[in-house]
Motif scaffolding. Structure first.
Motif, PDB file in Angstrom:
ATOM      1  N   GLY A  13      50.939  85.771  48.530  1.00 33.64           N
ATOM      2  CA  GLY A  13      51.046  85.342  47.137  1.00 33.64           C
ATOM      3  C   GLY A  13      49.786  85.746  46.390  1.00 33.64           C
ATOM      4  O   GLY A  13      48.902  86.416  46.933  1.00 33.64           O
ATOM      5  N   SER A  14      49.690  85.339  45.146  1.00 31.97           N
ATOM      6  CA  SER A  14      48.491  85.686  44.368  1.00 31.97           C
ATOM      7  C   SER A  14      48.177  84.592  43.361  1.00 31.97           C
ATOM      8  O   SER A  14      49.058  83.843  42.937  1.00 31.97           O
ATOM      9  N   ILE A  15      46.904  84.512  43.018  1.00 41.98           N
ATOM     10  CA  ILE A  15      46.468  83.630  41.936  1.00 41.98           C
ATOM     11  C   ILE A  15      45.412  84.378  41.137  1.00 41.98           C
ATOM     12  O   ILE A  15      44.516  85.007  41.708  1.00 41.98           O
ATOM     13  N   THR A  16      45.586  84.369  39.838  1.00 37.67           N
ATOM     14  CA  THR A  16      44.622  85.020  38.953  1.00 37.67           C
ATOM     15  C   THR A  16      44.299  84.066  37.806  1.00 37.67           C
ATOM     16  O   THR A  16      45.101  83.194  37.468  1.00 37.67           O
ATOM     17  N   GLY A  17      43.143  84.263  37.250  1.00 35.27           N
ATOM     18  CA  GLY A  17      42.735  83.479  36.095  1.00 35.27           C
ATOM     19  C   GLY A  17      42.015  84.356  35.101  1.00 35.27           C
ATOM     20  O   GLY A  17      41.455  85.395  35.464  1.00 35.27           O
ATOM     21  N   ARG A  18      42.057  83.940  33.852  1.00 36.61           N
ATOM     22  CA  ARG A  18      41.323  84.626  32.779  1.00 36.61           C
ATOM     23  C   ARG A  18      40.801  83.559  31.847  1.00 36.61           C
ATOM     24  O   ARG A  18      41.435  82.524  31.651  1.00 36.61           O
ATOM     25  N   TYR A  19      39.633  83.833  31.274  1.00 33.56           N
ATOM     26  CA  TYR A  19      39.080  82.880  30.323  1.00 33.56           C
ATOM     27  C   TYR A  19      38.284  83.608  29.249  1.00 33.56           C
ATOM     28  O   TYR A  19      37.878  84.745  29.420  1.00 33.56           O
ATOM     29  N   ILE A  20      38.102  82.895  28.146  1.00 35.86           N
ATOM     30  CA  ILE A  20      37.171  83.324  27.110  1.00 35.86           C
ATOM     31  C   ILE A  20      36.351  82.104  26.737  1.00 35.86           C
ATOM     32  O   ILE A  20      36.892  80.996  26.612  1.00 35.86           O
ATOM     33  N   LYS A  21      35.044  82.296  26.619  1.00 37.64           N
ATOM     34  CA  LYS A  21      34.144  81.196  26.297  1.00 37.64           C
ATOM     35  C   LYS A  21      33.340  81.574  25.066  1.00 37.64           C
ATOM     36  O   LYS A  21      32.706  82.617  25.035  1.00 37.64           O
ATOM     37  N   VAL A  22      33.416  80.723  24.054  1.00 39.17           N
ATOM     38  CA  VAL A  22      32.636  80.896  22.829  1.00 39.17           C
ATOM     39  C   VAL A  22      31.836  79.608  22.665  1.00 39.17           C
ATOM     40  O   VAL A  22      32.417  78.534  22.473  1.00 39.17           O
ATOM     41  N   GLY A  23      30.525  79.726  22.795  1.00 31.45           N
ATOM     42  CA  GLY A  23      29.695  78.524  22.789  1.00 31.45           C
ATOM     43  C   GLY A  23      30.056  77.684  24.004  1.00 31.45           C
ATOM     44  O   GLY A  23      30.048  78.174  25.135  1.00 31.45           O
ATOM     45  N   ARG A  24      30.418  76.433  23.788  1.00 33.47           N
ATOM     46  CA  ARG A  24      30.829  75.560  24.888  1.00 33.47           C
ATOM     47  C   ARG A  24      32.346  75.333  24.899  1.00 33.47           C
ATOM     48  O   ARG A  24      32.842  74.466  25.610  1.00 33.47           O
ATOM     49  N   THR A  25      33.077  76.124  24.130  1.00 29.84           N
ATOM     50  CA  THR A  25      34.537  76.033  24.117  1.00 29.84           C
ATOM     51  C   THR A  25      35.104  77.113  25.022  1.00 29.84           C
ATOM     52  O   THR A  25      34.819  78.291  24.842  1.00 29.84           O
ATOM     53  N   CYS A  26      35.886  76.702  26.002  1.00 25.48           N
ATOM     54  CA  CYS A  26      36.475  77.635  26.961  1.00 25.48           C
ATOM     55  C   CYS A  26      37.989  77.487  26.945  1.00 25.48           C
ATOM     56  O   CYS A  26      38.508  76.376  27.012  1.00 25.48           O
ATOM     57  N   THR A  27      38.681  78.603  26.826  1.00 25.74           N
ATOM     58  CA  THR A  27      40.128  78.633  26.997  1.00 25.74           C
ATOM     59  C   THR A  27      40.397  79.402  28.278  1.00 25.74           C
ATOM     60  O   THR A  27      39.877  80.507  28.462  1.00 25.74           O
ATOM     61  N   VAL A  28      41.177  78.800  29.163  1.00 30.32           N
ATOM     62  CA  VAL A  28      41.447  79.394  30.469  1.00 30.32           C
ATOM     63  C   VAL A  28      42.950  79.424  30.713  1.00 30.32           C
ATOM     64  O   VAL A  28      43.678  78.537  30.273  1.00 30.32           O
ATOM     65  N   SER A  29      43.412  80.488  31.395  1.00 26.70           N
ATOM     66  CA  SER A  29      44.823  80.623  31.786  1.00 26.70           C
ATOM     67  C   SER A  29      44.896  80.990  33.254  1.00 26.70           C
ATOM     68  O   SER A  29      44.055  81.741  33.751  1.00 26.70           O
ATOM     69  N   TRP A  30      45.912  80.468  33.928  1.00 26.73           N
ATOM     70  CA  TRP A  30      46.136  80.741  35.346  1.00 26.73           C
ATOM     71  C   TRP A  30      47.530  81.305  35.539  1.00 26.73           C
ATOM     72  O   TRP A  30      48.445  80.992  34.790  1.00 26.73           O
ATOM     73  N   LEU A  31      47.687  82.090  36.599  1.00 28.25           N
ATOM     74  CA  LEU A  31      49.006  82.529  37.051  1.00 28.25           C
ATOM     75  C   LEU A  31      49.006  82.495  38.573  1.00 28.25           C
ATOM     76  O   LEU A  31      48.228  83.198  39.221  1.00 28.25           O
ATOM     77  N   LEU A  32      49.848  81.649  39.136  1.00 30.22           N
ATOM     78  CA  LEU A  32      50.047  81.550  40.578  1.00 30.22           C
ATOM     79  C   LEU A  32      51.430  82.096  40.887  1.00 30.22           C
ATOM     80  O   LEU A  32      52.410  81.701  40.250  1.00 30.22           O
ATOM     81  N   TYR A  66      39.043  73.572  26.660  1.00 30.87           N
ATOM     82  CA  TYR A  66      38.217  72.391  26.920  1.00 30.87           C
ATOM     83  C   TYR A  66      36.766  72.679  26.592  1.00 30.87           C
ATOM     84  O   TYR A  66      36.366  73.841  26.433  1.00 30.87           O
ATOM     85  N   GLN A  67      35.964  71.618  26.506  1.00 31.75           N
ATOM     86  CA  GLN A  67      34.529  71.751  26.276  1.00 31.75           C
ATOM     87  C   GLN A  67      33.829  71.833  27.625  1.00 31.75           C
ATOM     88  O   GLN A  67      34.082  71.017  28.507  1.00 31.75           O
ATOM     89  N   THR A  68      32.962  72.827  27.791  1.00 30.37           N
ATOM     90  CA  THR A  68      32.240  72.979  29.044  1.00 30.37           C
ATOM     91  C   THR A  68      30.969  72.140  29.041  1.00 30.37           C
ATOM     92  O   THR A  68      30.465  71.735  27.995  1.00 30.37           O
ATOM     93  N   ALA A  69      30.445  71.874  30.253  1.00 31.33           N
ATOM     94  CA  ALA A  69      29.235  71.059  30.383  1.00 31.33           C
ATOM     95  C   ALA A  69      28.019  71.807  29.852  1.00 31.33           C
ATOM     96  O   ALA A  69      27.084  71.198  29.329  1.00 31.33           O
ATOM     97  N   THR A  70      28.003  73.130  29.999  1.00 36.06           N
ATOM     98  CA  THR A  70      26.878  73.921  29.500  1.00 36.06           C
ATOM     99  C   THR A  70      27.385  75.141  28.755  1.00 36.06           C
ATOM    100  O   THR A  70      28.495  75.538  28.874  1.00 36.06           O
TER     101      THR A  70
END
Length: 164
Positions: free
Chosen positions: A52-71, A160-164
C-alpha cells in the motif's frame, strides 16, 4: 516559510535586499508549491503498509499549516487494530482550540467524515459514521466505517495552527 519579522529602527535606510526579505519572499511563500512528506500511520496494534502507500503534502505560511493525506490500502497491507492516527508535519499549537477538517473513505461505499487535530497533537485522527446503520461518529479503524480492503483509499485535509 517560518519567519520572524524585522524590527525596524527610526532613521534606518531601507535597502532592496531588506524589502525582498521582508516583503517579496514572504508574499511568495503564500503561493509556493506544497511540500511532500511521508506521514506516519499508526494504531495501538500498528498497521503495516506492505504494498500500500501513504503520502502527505502540506503548505505552511507563518504558523498556519494546511495538510492533506492519501492512504491506499494494498493487497499485502496489514490493518492492525484500534483507532488510526495520521502523522502531522508539525506539532499543533497548545491552545484551547481543536481543529476540524474533512475526510473521505472510498471502499465498497463512499464515506464522508472529519479530520480532528487536538491541541498540542503531533497526529490527527479521522472519524466516520460507525457503520451503515449507525450514524454516530467513531474513530477510523480496520473495520470502521467498513472493513478495509485492497484498493480502499482514505483522504483527509485539515488546516491548523502549528506550535512554531
Amino acid at each position: 516559510m517560518t519567519f520572524s519579522p524585522r524590527t525596524w529602527s527610526v532613521g534606518e535606510i531601507v535597502t532592496a535586499a531588506m524589502m525582498n526579505t521582508e516583503v517579496r519572499d514572504q508574499f511568495n511563500s503564500i503561493f509556493a508549491a506544497w511540500t511532500t512528506y511521508t506521514p506516519t500511520w499508526s494504531a495501538p496494534t500498528p498497521p503495516t503498509l506492505g504494498n500500500g502507500s501513504i503520502t502527505g503534502r502540506y503548505i505552511k505560511v507563518g504558523r498556519t499549516c494546511t495538510v492533506s493525506w492519501l492512504l491506499t490500502i494494498g493487497s499485502t497491507t496489514t490493518l492492525g487494530s484500534g483507532a488510526y492516527l495520521y502523522g502531522l508535519p508539525f506539532t499543533a499549537a497548545s491552545s484551547t482550540v481543536h481543529y476540524l477538517g474533512s475526510a473521505r473513505l472510498v471502499g465498497t461505499d463512499v464515506w464522508h467524515g472529519q479530520v480532528s487535530v487536538s491541541t498540542g497533537a503531533s497526529s490527527a485522527n479521522f472519524t466516520f459514521p460507525a457503520s451503515a446503520t449507525n450514524a454516530r461518529s467513531a474513530n477510523q479503524s480496520a473495520s470502521v466505517p467498513e472493513t478495509l480492503a485492497a484498493g480502499t483509499t482514505v483522504r483527509g485535509t485539515v488546516t491548523y495552527q502549528t506550535a512554531t
